[in-house]
Design an enzyme around this catalytic site. Structure first.
Site, mmCIF file in Angstrom:
data_model
loop_
_atom_site.group_PDB
_atom_site.id
_atom_site.type_symbol
_atom_site.label_atom_id
_atom_site.label_comp_id
_atom_site.label_asym_id
_atom_site.label_seq_id
_atom_site.Cartn_x
_atom_site.Cartn_y
_atom_site.Cartn_z
ATOM 1 C CB CYS A 140 -0.886 0.050 1.251
ATOM 2 S SG CYS A 140 -1.960 -1.354 1.509
ATOM 3 C CB CYS A 172 -3.275 2.776 2.326
ATOM 4 S SG CYS A 172 -4.655 1.646 2.001
ATOM 5 C CB CYS A 196 -3.632 -1.876 -1.539
ATOM 6 S SG CYS A 196 -5.118 -1.266 -0.701
ATOM 7 C CB CYS A 226 -4.183 3.171 -1.272
ATOM 8 S SG CYS A 226 -2.896 1.885 -1.247
#
Length: 359
Positions: free
Chosen positions: A32, A36, A63, A66
């Protein structure tokens, strides 16, 4: 990478460093952005990487929340904050309150204060202070008297500048106007793999790190910056810092921690702090730095902030490159920038070939 600083950034969901590294969670196999909004994992499950490709090579996947491989979403309040900045710049000679500024941009004082500091990195008052200081310095350089420059810059009283001078100028306004008269600056020049390396320092810390081809050129540039300061060439006092820089150039000391004595505007300070967070061996484009500080249209201003950096290596402006893959400009020469980047990317496996040391 300084993993403790990275972890603190993740805990704070710091949007200003969202483009400088990514973190991965071993228990989920996902990586991430630092900002995030997902639930924070346990520290022992987290690994840090300079860019998404490195995380994917290690077996992690992006992810979906994000989107760390995509372009960061623009800050929704960036335009309002830019309007606030323009208003501050146009009203430096007037009393400024959060209520007045909030009414101008249509935001509550409390929300404006928090949003402004998150995006710009300083409060509205600190931004105004920086603007006044910049105006004062410009007036002095054009020949205005100290008293005249103080009031032309928008200070309501001379005490307002003098009480902040040690932090912002490193010296009193009158001393700055006299080109550093009365300030003692020690400096030394060493041979390094990139040519000649000049390191200069006040009693507060390093004020210049320069790269060049000759001692005469480097000394002339230092004299131009501080024409009335007392300059002493003294290698012994600065030897420890010089050796750290030489080790850094050769890849033996990836992380530099040096005391600095710098004069900077709020924007320059924000850009420079972002540059210092770029991991060793990684790069960002000028546009990515602009987006990381919440100023997506300020790529040109970021380039100017990089060009005004007076402490090579300590603030690694060589790690900022062009969007299309070119190295871009460098205050100390494009070839030195290319060699620095190549050395960092090699991971210091092959030292640069040249003699080095104080002489």
């Amino acid at each position: 990478m300084n993993t403790e600083q990275c972890w603190q950034t993740v805990l704070n969901r710091d949007p200003e460093r969202t483009a400088t590294f990514i973190y991965a969670v071993r228990s989920t196999g996902i990586y991430c952005r630092p900002s995030c909004p997902s639930r924070r994992p346990a520290r022992e499950h987290v690994a840090f990487f300079p860019h998404p490709e490195a995380a994917e090579e290690a077996g992690f996947r992006a992810c979906r929340r994000c989107n760390p491989k995509g372009t960061p979403q623009p800050e929704p309040h960036a335009e309002l904050v830019q309007r606030a900045c323009r208003y501050i710049e146009a009203h430096l000679d007037e009393p400024l309150t959060l209520e007045t500024l909030g009414a101008e941009v249509g935001m509550s004082p409390y929300h404006l204060q928090r949003t402004f500091k998150r995006i710009v990195g300083v409060s509205p008052r600190q931004y105004a202070d920086s603007c006044r200081l910049n105006a004062f310095k410009g007036q002095v350089r054009e020949g205005e008297t100290v008293t005249g420059a103080i009031y032309e810059a928008g200070y309501s009283a001379s005490s307002r500048l003098y009480e902040r001078a040690p932090e912002q100028l490193g010296m009193t306004p009158a001393t700055y106007a006299r080109g550093g008269e009365g300030v003692e600056i020690r400096y030394t020049v060493a041979v390094c793999p990139l040519g000649r390396l000049l390191v200069a320092a006040t009693e507060k810390g390093i004020c210049a790190i320069s790269l060049g081809d000759s001692d005469a050129d480097l000394e002339a540039a230092l004299t131009k910056e501080y024409p009335a300061a007392t300059l002493h060439r003294d290698g012994d006092d600065l030897k420890q810092w010089v050796n750290l820089l030489l080790d850094h150039i050769e890849g033996r000391e990836p992380h530099l921690t040096l005391p600095l004595d710098l004069r900077a505007t709020a924007f320059q300070r924000q850009v420079w702090e972002t540059l210092r967070a770029i991991p060793y061996g990684a790069t960002l484009s000028y546009g990515e730095v602009a987006r990381a500080i919440g100023r997506p249209t300020a790529a040109r201003a970021v380039a100017q902030a990089c060009a005004s950096n007076r402490v090579a290596l300590a603030i690694p402006c060589h790690r900022v490159v062009q969007e299309g893959g070119g190295t871009g400009g460098y205050r100390w020469g494009a070839e030195r920038k290319r060699r620095l980047l190549a050395q960092e990317q090699r991971g210091a496996t092959e030292p640069m070939q040249m003699g080095m040391g104080l002489d």
